[in-house]
Structures are given as structure tokens and as C-alpha cells.
Design a protein around this motif. Structure first.
Motif, PDB file in Angstrom:
ATOM      1  N   UNK A  64     -12.494 -43.713  20.142  1.00 20.97           N
ATOM      2  CA  UNK A  64     -11.048 -43.567  19.988  1.00 20.97           C
ATOM      3  C   UNK A  64     -10.689 -43.166  18.567  1.00 20.97           C
ATOM      4  N   UNK A  65     -11.374 -43.758  17.595  1.00 20.39           N
ATOM      5  CA  UNK A  65     -11.113 -43.402  16.196  1.00 20.39           C
ATOM      6  C   UNK A  65     -11.397 -41.923  15.948  1.00 20.39           C
ATOM      7  N   UNK A  66     -12.487 -41.424  16.515  1.00 22.36           N
ATOM      8  CA  UNK A  66     -12.831 -40.004  16.357  1.00 22.36           C
ATOM      9  C   UNK A  66     -11.784 -39.111  17.013  1.00 22.36           C
ATOM     10  N   UNK A  67     -11.350 -39.507  18.205  1.00 26.00           N
ATOM     11  CA  UNK A  67     -10.324 -38.735  18.912  1.00 26.00           C
ATOM     12  C   UNK A  67      -9.028 -38.711  18.113  1.00 26.00           C
ATOM     13  N   UNK A  73      -5.815 -34.017  12.744  1.00 25.63           N
ATOM     14  CA  UNK A  73      -6.118 -32.732  12.119  1.00 25.63           C
ATOM     15  C   UNK A  73      -5.461 -31.596  12.906  1.00 25.63           C
ATOM     16  N   UNK A  74      -5.583 -31.631  14.230  1.00 24.16           N
ATOM     17  CA  UNK A  74      -5.017 -30.551  15.047  1.00 24.16           C
ATOM     18  C   UNK A  74      -3.489 -30.553  15.045  1.00 24.16           C
ATOM     19  N   UNK A  81      -6.965 -22.320  13.868  1.00 23.41           N
ATOM     20  CA  UNK A  81      -7.821 -23.508  13.814  1.00 23.41           C
ATOM     21  C   UNK A  81      -7.826 -24.228  15.161  1.00 23.41           C
ATOM     22  N   UNK A  82      -6.655 -24.358  15.783  1.00 22.52           N
ATOM     23  CA  UNK A  82      -6.561 -25.013  17.092  1.00 22.52           C
ATOM     24  C   UNK A  82      -7.408 -24.248  18.096  1.00 22.52           C
ATOM     25  N   UNK A  83      -7.266 -22.933  18.098  1.00 18.56           N
ATOM     26  CA  UNK A  83      -7.999 -22.074  19.017  1.00 18.56           C
ATOM     27  C   UNK A  83      -9.510 -22.226  18.817  1.00 18.56           C
ATOM     28  N   UNK A  84      -9.904 -22.371  17.586  1.00 20.84           N
ATOM     29  CA  UNK A  84     -11.326 -22.431  17.250  1.00 20.84           C
ATOM     30  C   UNK A  84     -11.958 -23.772  17.638  1.00 20.84           C
ATOM     31  N   UNK A  88     -14.325 -28.775  20.762  1.00 19.75           N
ATOM     32  CA  UNK A  88     -14.643 -30.053  20.112  1.00 19.75           C
ATOM     33  C   UNK A  88     -13.730 -31.157  20.627  1.00 19.75           C
ATOM     34  N   UNK A  89     -12.465 -30.841  20.789  1.00 22.34           N
ATOM     35  CA  UNK A  89     -11.517 -31.830  21.295  1.00 22.34           C
ATOM     36  C   UNK A  89     -11.857 -32.201  22.736  1.00 22.34           C
ATOM     37  N   UNK A  90     -12.256 -31.233  23.514  1.00 21.84           N
ATOM     38  CA  UNK A  90     -12.639 -31.502  24.901  1.00 21.84           C
ATOM     39  C   UNK A  90     -13.820 -32.478  24.940  1.00 21.84           C
TER      40      UNK A  90
END
Length: 179
Positions: A64-67, A73-74, A81-84, A88-90
Motif C-alpha cells: 500500500x505504501x508503494x502504491x 508522483x502520478x 510521464x503518466x503515459x510512460x 508500473x502502476x498496474x
């Protein structure tokens, strides 16, 4: 001599006809729009904070902390950056969902995670298009942050909820007082 002129004229016509066929039709070629890596565009939505009780409950839950960190950041990132970093978020959301503790693996939390995954899937579809639109990516990023905020609200409510055993005990005490 007339035959030579006729032959020369035929070659010139043939070459000009061939030249017209070779010219590409520029209207049929799709334009590829590149996202600007130096863009200052970003969404105007802040992430909600966990309540102190929820923070204590989740302090050992690294996924959860990582998410949360990545979403912070996003939420301030430009469309490039979001597109790139959609993949990672998935991966972070999948890891978070797979490692839910037993007390968090309930319908309300699972439904918020499903909504978050769905919004991320829509963002991923936009990012995979040949010509991503920065405005649509920002809109989708806003929906992802809203879905995350909904998850945080549910986590806050869950941490503030009275455990069932305490609730049953309070109900028994109230019934005893009434009798």
C-alpha cells in the motif's frame, strides 16, 4: 523526325503519368502526435490522507505504501510521464490486491480496488494508442486518482468501524440494561 517527336512525347506523358501515381496521399497517413516530456500540464486533484487509525493499521503493509507513493508522483506528473509509467502502476495495483490481508479482503475494499483497476485499464488503453491525446490522458489520470481516493475513504471507514465482537458485546450490555 515526326516519329522521333511522337516517341519523345509518349515517353514524357508516360513519365508524368507514373509520377502522379507515385505521389503519396498524405491524407491517408495518420499523424503521430508525440507527448511533450517538458509539458507543465498536470491534474488538479490531491490525494486523500489516511486517518491516523488507518495509518497504524497499514503501517506494515509495504504494498500500500508503494502504491500511495507512486500515485502521489502520478498526481503531479505531466501526460508524458503518466503515459510512460502506466504499466508500473498496474503492477503495483495487482501486487496490492494479491497481498491483501484477511481483514482487508472484504467486498467493500475489493470493489474499490476493482474500480481502481478499471480506471487504470482505461488509462492504459489511451496510452497504448498510436497518437495519445494529452488531455484524455490527464482526464483518465484524474479518474484513477479519484478511484484511489475512494479506496482511501473506504480504508478510513474500515479502520474506524467497530469490530463485530465489541459491537455484539455493546448490544448485550444494552439489552441487559433494558431488562
Amino acid at each position: 523526325m515526326n516519329l522521333l517527336r511522337l516517341f519523345f512525347l509518349g515517353i514524357v506523358l508516360l513519365c508524368s503519368a507514373c509520377k502522379k501515381e507515385i505521389e503519396p496521399n498524405l491524407e491517408r497517413i495518420p499523424k503521430v502526435v508525440q507527448l511533450d516530456s517538458l509539458s507543465k500540464d498536470k491534474i488538479n486533484l490531491n490525494l486523500l490522507k489516511l486517518s491516523s487509525e488507518a495509518e497504524k493499521d497499514l503501517e506494515s503493509f509495504e504494498d500500500f505504501k508503494n502504491l500511495r507513493s507512486f500515485l502521489q508522483t502520478l498526481s503531479t506528473a505531466n501526460p508524458f510521464y503518466v503515459n510512460k509509467h502506466v504499466d508500473s502502476l498496474e503492477l503495483l495495483i495487482q501486487t496490492f490486491e494479491e497481498n491483501l490481508s484477511e481483514d482487508l479482503n472484504i467486498n467493500t475494499i475489493n470493489s474499490r480496488i476493482t474500480v481502481l483497476s478499471t480506471e487504470l485499464g482505461l488509462l492504459k488503453l489511451l496510452s497504448e494508442s498510436k497518437s495519445p491525446d494529452s488531455e484524455k490522458i490527464l482526464e483518465a489520470n484524474t479518474r484513477v486518482v479519484k478511484a484511489y481516493n475512494s479506496l482511501v475513504i473506504q480504508l478510513n471507514e474500515l479502520s474506524l468501524a467497530i469490530p463485530e465482537s465489541i459491537e455484539k458485546e455493546l448490544l448485550r450490555e444494552q439489552e441487559d440494561k433494558e431488562n
